[in-house]
Design an enzyme around this catalytic site. Structure first.
Site, PDB file in Angstrom:
ATOM      1  N   SER A  37       1.174  -0.964   0.174  1.00  0.00           N
ATOM      2  CA  SER A  37       0.250   0.112  -0.014  1.00  0.00           C
ATOM      3  C   SER A  37       1.107   1.102  -0.239  1.00  0.00           C
ATOM      4  CB  SER A  37      -0.570   0.396   1.168  1.00  0.00           C
ATOM      5  OG  SER A  37      -1.781  -0.453   1.471  1.00  0.00           O
ATOM      6  N   LYS A  87       0.862   5.812   7.612  1.00  0.00           N
ATOM      7  CA  LYS A  87       1.374   6.160   6.356  1.00  0.00           C
ATOM      8  C   LYS A  87       0.671   6.420   5.489  1.00  0.00           C
ATOM      9  CE  LYS A  87       1.860   2.236   4.478  1.00  0.00           C
ATOM     10  NZ  LYS A  87       1.125   1.247   4.144  1.00  0.00           N
ATOM     11  N   LYS A 100      -7.547   2.146  -2.419  1.00  0.00           N
ATOM     12  CA  LYS A 100      -6.689   1.672  -1.269  1.00  0.00           C
ATOM     13  C   LYS A 100      -6.950   2.375  -0.338  1.00  0.00           C
ATOM     14  CE  LYS A 100      -4.673  -0.899   1.971  1.00  0.00           C
ATOM     15  NZ  LYS A 100      -4.862  -2.447   2.927  1.00  0.00           N
TER      16      LYS A 100
HETATM   17  P1  NAD Z   1       5.869  -6.082   7.509  1.00  0.00           P
HETATM   18  O1  NAD Z   1       6.915  -4.776   7.928  1.00  0.00           O
HETATM   19  O2  NAD Z   1       5.364  -7.242   8.585  1.00  0.00           O
HETATM   20  O3  NAD Z   1       6.670  -6.656   6.278  1.00  0.00           O
HETATM   21  C1  NAD Z   1       7.774  -5.381   4.917  1.00  0.00           C
HETATM   22  C2  NAD Z   1       8.960  -6.497   5.335  1.00  0.00           C
HETATM   23  O4  NAD Z   1       9.477  -6.384   3.974  1.00  0.00           O
HETATM   24  C3  NAD Z   1       9.604  -6.972   5.833  1.00  0.00           C
HETATM   25  O5  NAD Z   1       9.742  -8.585   6.200  1.00  0.00           O
HETATM   26  C4  NAD Z   1      10.969  -6.352   6.286  1.00  0.00           C
HETATM   27  O6  NAD Z   1      12.385  -6.925   6.179  1.00  0.00           O
HETATM   28  C5  NAD Z   1      11.205  -6.899   4.524  1.00  0.00           C
HETATM   29  N1  NAD Z   1      11.415  -5.259   4.163  1.00  0.00           N
HETATM   30  C6  NAD Z   1      11.423  -4.074   3.458  1.00  0.00           C
HETATM   31  N2  NAD Z   1      12.677  -2.765   3.407  1.00  0.00           N
HETATM   32  C7  NAD Z   1      12.715  -4.035   2.019  1.00  0.00           C
HETATM   33  C8  NAD Z   1      14.365  -3.462   1.300  1.00  0.00           C
HETATM   34  N3  NAD Z   1      14.803  -2.391   0.845  1.00  0.00           N
HETATM   35  N4  NAD Z   1      14.084  -4.654   0.429  1.00  0.00           N
HETATM   36  C9  NAD Z   1      13.705  -6.404   1.137  1.00  0.00           C
HETATM   37  N5  NAD Z   1      12.452  -6.158   1.683  1.00  0.00           N
HETATM   38  C10 NAD Z   1      12.721  -5.640   2.058  1.00  0.00           C
HETATM   39  O7  NAD Z   1       4.924  -5.385   6.965  1.00  0.00           O
HETATM   40  P2  NAD Z   1       3.496  -6.019   6.104  1.00  0.00           P
HETATM   41  O8  NAD Z   1       2.235  -6.184   7.253  1.00  0.00           O
HETATM   42  O9  NAD Z   1       3.558  -7.758   5.566  1.00  0.00           O
HETATM   43  O10 NAD Z   1       2.376  -4.835   5.108  1.00  0.00           O
HETATM   44  C11 NAD Z   1       3.489  -5.114   3.574  1.00  0.00           C
HETATM   45  C12 NAD Z   1       2.340  -4.456   3.232  1.00  0.00           C
HETATM   46  O11 NAD Z   1       1.185  -4.859   2.658  1.00  0.00           O
HETATM   47  C13 NAD Z   1       2.457  -2.640   3.840  1.00  0.00           C
HETATM   48  O12 NAD Z   1       2.427  -1.523   2.961  1.00  0.00           O
HETATM   49  C14 NAD Z   1       1.286  -2.296   4.216  1.00  0.00           C
HETATM   50  O13 NAD Z   1       0.149  -0.965   4.749  1.00  0.00           O
HETATM   51  C15 NAD Z   1       0.045  -3.139   3.678  1.00  0.00           C
HETATM   52  N6  NAD Z   1      -1.406  -4.552   4.313  1.00  0.00           N
HETATM   53  C16 NAD Z   1      -0.824  -4.420   5.485  1.00  0.00           C
HETATM   54  C17 NAD Z   1      -1.521  -5.487   6.513  1.00  0.00           C
HETATM   55  C18 NAD Z   1      -1.797  -6.254   7.409  1.00  0.00           C
HETATM   56  O14 NAD Z   1      -2.366  -6.739   8.129  1.00  0.00           O
HETATM   57  N7  NAD Z   1      -0.684  -6.619   8.224  1.00  0.00           N
HETATM   58  C19 NAD Z   1      -2.874  -5.218   5.147  1.00  0.00           C
HETATM   59  C20 NAD Z   1      -3.551  -4.859   4.986  1.00  0.00           C
HETATM   60  C21 NAD Z   1      -2.353  -4.074   3.771  1.00  0.00           C
END
Ligand code: NAD
Length: 306
Positions: free
Chosen positions: A101, A244, A176
């Site tokens: 997102s 965010k 979104k």
């Molecule tokens: P998270 O922080 O658990 O996972 C993000 C992952 O990206 C981590 O494993 C991190 O190490 C990796 N990462 C960060 N920078 C990086 C880079 N430069 N290179 C490679 N890997 C990198 O986040 P999440 O909860 O999985 O959310 C991911 C996305 O999905 C976000 O944009 C969030 O808003 C969206 N989202 C999350 C949810 C939820 O319930 N958690 C629901 C809908 C949407």
């Protein structure tokens, strides 16, 4: 025969969402190449049958379709545009699907850069949370060309149930942002109602029961009732990520000259939650900021009244 061969898929970003999405791709039979800055997240997926590469460029070179699931626009820009980034492997026929997102403006920029190289980056953010990611039932809103959507659909079907092509590049991120405005404002409204009723002497559990039977019924209260009544706010969806999303909403509101007064208030309250050390609470923990203002805890009323 050739049509039965699954394309090789890459997945970068193996966090709360990306890890179960990767598992569902493996289960559906896609050869999978993964990458994350967190080595332990990569090792876990390799143990389950994925292969790994150490750079986004390497993943992009090794795959037909790249998926990214990263926290925010800066990480997405880094993975696609930095040295050794995925777009260095840009070639005609290659496809990327960013499911993070992020700001619609960043999604449009990536799509424009990819199109210049004869390729496409779709924006395909999701809703449904970690439970939806695990169950493979995410709702996925896709921005990009019709041809790109058609190509992505079988792969997205391994991770989601409701998959809608909502418009051209950036449109998925716009939808979104709209979704996150509604969720934020509803969390705030439910918090005010439970707090008001509880401090006025009514058991908040009974208030929640009644709200869910009428026009005020909401998925937010259905899914976050326990958090709000017990005062436990393990994520779920972190306040810092919702901050965010509201920042992206404000940016889009600025670009389009749309006033977002309610979302702006909730953005300030989320900031207060973060300032109080609660950025990693579930977003339903916004309730605690209003409780601070009222000098009253909903969970105290829920446990003392039957
Ligand atoms: P998270 O922080 O658990 O996972 C993000 C992952 O990206 C981590 O494993 C991190 O190490 C990796 N990462 C960060 N920078 C990086 C880079 N430069 N290179 C490679 N890997 C990198 O986040 P999440 O909860 O999985 O959310 C991911 C996305 O999905 C976000 O944009 C969030 O808003 C969206 N989202 C999350 C949810 C939820 O319930 N958690 C629901 C809908 C949407």
């Amino acid at each position: 025969m050739a049509s039965e061969v699954r394309p090789t898929v890459g997945l970068i970003g193996l966090g709360i969402m990306g890890r179960p999405m990767a598992r569902n791709l493996l289960r559906a039979g896609y050869p999978l190449v993964v990458h994350d800055v967190d080595r332990s997240a990569v090792d876990a997926l390799v143990a389950e049958g994925a292969t790994a590469d150490t750079t986004p460029r390497g993943v992009a070179e090794a795959t037909d379709v790249l998926i990214t699931m990263l926290p925010d626009s800066p990480q997405v820009r880094e993975v696609y545009l930095a040295p050794d980034g995925a777009l260095e492997a840009l070639r005609p026929g290659w496809l990327a699907i960013d499911m993070s997102s992020i700001a619609p403006s960043t999604a449009r920029e990536l799509a424009t850069r990819a199109a210049a190289g004869g390729s496409e980056v779709l924006d395909a953010p999701v809703s449904g949370g970690d439970k939806g990611a695990i169950a493979g039932t995410l709702s996925i809103m896709v921005g990009g060309t019709e041809a790109g959507f058609d190509r992505a659909l079988p792969i997205l079907s391994a991770m989601g149930k409701t998959i809608v092509h909502v418009g051209p590049a950036g449109a998925g991120q716009v939808v979104k942002v709209c979704n996150q405005v509604v969720v934020a404002v509803v969390i705030e409204a439910v918090s005010e109602a439970l707090l008001l009723g509880a401090k006025a002497g009514v058991n908040p559990a009974r208030i929640a029961d009644v709200l869910q039977g009428g026009l005020a019924a909401t998925k937010v209260l259905e899914l976050r009732r326990e958090n709000m009544l017990t005062g436990h706010f393990d994520p779920g969806f972190r306040i810092r990520l919702h901050q965010k999303d509201l920042k992206n909403a404000m940016e889009l509101g600025g670009e389009t000259q749309v006033a977002l007064p309610a979302a702006a208030v909730v953005e300030q309250l989320m900031r207060a939650a973060a300032a109080a050390g609660r950025a990693d609470y579930d977003h339903s923990g916004l309730l605690t900021v209003l409780e601070d203002l009222a000098g009253f805890r909903v969970c105290d009323a829920a446990t003392t009244a039957s």
